[in-house]
Design a protein around this motif. Structure first.
Motif, PDB file in Angstrom:
ATOM      1  N   VAL A 199       0.842  -2.086   0.009  1.00 49.23           N
ATOM      2  CA  VAL A 199      -0.024  -0.099   0.187  1.00 49.23           C
ATOM      3  C   VAL A 199       1.164   1.781  -0.253  1.00 49.23           C
ATOM      4  N   GLY A 200       0.603   1.900  -1.060  1.00 46.73           N
ATOM      5  CA  GLY A 200       1.215   3.828  -0.883  1.00 46.73           C
ATOM      6  C   GLY A 200       2.980   3.797  -1.060  1.00 46.73           C
ATOM      7  N   ALA A 254      -3.113   0.276  -7.723  1.00 47.04           N
ATOM      8  CA  ALA A 254      -4.310   0.225  -7.003  1.00 47.04           C
ATOM      9  C   ALA A 254      -4.774   0.171  -5.671  1.00 47.04           C
ATOM     10  N   VAL A 255      -4.000  -0.789  -4.891  1.00 43.96           N
ATOM     11  CA  VAL A 255      -4.097  -1.200  -3.237  1.00 43.96           C
ATOM     12  C   VAL A 255      -3.876  -0.734  -2.356  1.00 43.96           C
ATOM     13  N   GLU A 288      11.917   9.096  -4.176  1.00 40.55           N
ATOM     14  CA  GLU A 288      10.484   9.289  -4.647  1.00 40.55           C
ATOM     15  C   GLU A 288       9.927   8.356  -4.241  1.00 40.55           C
ATOM     16  N   CYS A 289      10.594   7.479  -3.971  1.00 41.60           N
ATOM     17  CA  CYS A 289       9.480   6.005  -2.539  1.00 41.60           C
ATOM     18  C   CYS A 289       8.503   7.102  -1.636  1.00 41.60           C
ATOM     19  N   ASP A 290       6.608   6.565  -2.541  1.00 45.96           N
ATOM     20  CA  ASP A 290       5.867   7.073  -1.735  1.00 45.96           C
ATOM     21  C   ASP A 290       5.984   6.608  -0.397  1.00 45.96           C
ATOM     22  N   ALA A 328       2.240   0.351   7.461  1.00 45.32           N
ATOM     23  CA  ALA A 328       3.760   0.237   7.296  1.00 45.32           C
ATOM     24  C   ALA A 328       3.681   1.561   6.107  1.00 45.32           C
ATOM     25  N   HIS A 329       2.713   2.059   5.110  1.00 41.04           N
ATOM     26  CA  HIS A 329       2.677   2.962   4.622  1.00 41.04           C
ATOM     27  C   HIS A 329       2.907   4.261   5.748  1.00 41.04           C
ATOM     28  N   LEU A 330       1.832   4.548   6.471  1.00 37.99           N
ATOM     29  CA  LEU A 330       1.743   5.588   7.315  1.00 37.99           C
ATOM     30  C   LEU A 330       3.599   5.483   8.371  1.00 37.99           C
TER      31      LEU A 330
END
Length: 363
Positions: free
Chosen positions: A26-27, A48-49, A250-252, A328-330
């Motif tokens: 995700v993200g 798109a996940v 640049e990794c989100d 993890a994204h957060l």
């Protein structure tokens, strides 16, 4: 002296360099990463996940326990549109892809959403997308690229697409078992020589010749230009790389910038997943909590993937994949799930996408 990499034609779209950036959710690969990859001449691919997590769930209509509630919110159409809009601000009209797992709930709707958002190429793995063209029939300019790991999968997809839709895939991604995230193999098969990318690629290339001029994109464990040249020599038309982009500014998912330079080879392992496939991850966050016996309690809020059966499989393996990837994204390194390929330990510093593409493409 390296040979010059040639442009790659996928359907109606020309990619300057024959390199796909793998879709990572995700993200991990959203607007910033995918937009910059496409800007530099490779193919940026938006995952798109879990789009409901975009901008810390700003675009979600309903939250429960501070998580996107139900499939409609976890796969937010509004957020996906925003991600594509912002990626286009970076890469303009250059080809831009979307990665959509076949195993997700509401697969058809998300494919249509991605087409409407402006995806030029749709990539689908985590299952056999025999119905993929059904959801893109109003978007004939969108190229369709399934991910496969066997000749059998090629035969099934080509036969059914030809019979039902009078169409064959615009390309195939052939993924070996060194990739990050979910694998297309049983756990024990991931270690067999006959299942490695070098072994499965040539027979797949030969099989696709029976169906037409279908480009083959090699994926899984590809690290540098030497690897790219190696798989092009084995018959691939291009390569897909994901883990290398974890080590970019640049990794989100920004936590990877702090984590990756310190990951050792022994920190990466194959783990059980609620999706039903083994998955390759870093032994931190929820993976460590499972070993300690104090992982967060599973509560199926987002209803993300069909094979999990509304949290049944998540409870068996001990963690919710939507919650863990979202954390993890957060940036929650205590409870997040961090995927990486087998070569992730080779990242020793963070560089820009521009630097990475230049390193991979200079002749």
């Amino acid at each position: 002296m390296k040979s010059q990499l040639k442009p790659l034609q996928i359907g109606k779209h020309t990619i300057t360099f024959p390199i796909f950036q793998g879709g990572m959710g995700v993200g991990i690969s959203w607007d910033n990463l995918a937009g910059n990859v496409s800007k530099e001449g490779a193919l940026g691919i938006i995952s798109a996940v879990g789009t409901g997590y975009y901008h810390q769930m700003k675009f979600v209509e309903k939250l429960v326990l501070n998580k996107p509630f139900e499939t409609l919110n976890f796969y937010s159409k509004v957020a996906l549109n925003e991600i594509f809009k912002n990626a286009r601000k970076i890469c303009g009209n250059k080809p831009l892809g979307a990665n959509i797992l076949h195993a997700i709930n509401d697969y058809g709707r998300v494919v249509r959403d991605a087409c409407e958002a402006g995806a030029n190429i749709i990539v689908t793995g985590a299952g056999l997308p025999t119905n993929m063209p059904e959801f893109t029939k109003n978007f004939p300019e969108v190229a369709l690229v399934p991910i496969v790991s066997s000749v059998k999968a090629i035969k099934i997809i080509c036969k059914r697409w030809e019979e039902r839709y009078k169409k064959i895939p615009d390309a195939f991604i052939v993924e070996g078992p060194l990739s990050g995230g979910h694998q297309g193999f049983k756990y024990e098969d991931c270690f067999k020589p006959e299942c490695q990318l070098e072994a499965i690629l040539p027979p797949i290339v030969e099989e696709t010749k029976k169906w037409g001029n279908i480009p083959i994109i090699a994926a899984g464990g590809i690290w540098n230009r030497k690897d790219i040249d190696k798989f092009l020599a084995l018959g691939a038309s291009g390569v897909q790389m994901a883990t290398r982009f974890l080590g970019t500014f640049e990794c989100d998912a920004k936590a990877y910038q702090e984590i990756m330079p310190f990951v050792k080879k022994e920190d990466i392992e194959l783990v059980k997943s609620p999706v039903g496939y083994p998955a390759r991850a870093i032994k931190i966050g929820v993976i460590e909590r499972l070993k300690e016996g104090n992982a967060p309690k599973v509560k199926c809020v987002s209803n993300c993937v069909a094979p999990c059966h509304r949290g049944v499989e998540a409870k068996k393996v001990g963690y919710c994949i939507a919650d863990s990837l979202g954390k993890a994204h957060l940036g929650n390194t205590k409870e997040g799930l961090y995927f990486t390929g087998a070569n992730g330990y080779k990242i020793d510093k963070i560089i820009s996408v521009k630097e990475l593409i230049e390193e991979l493409t200079k002749g």
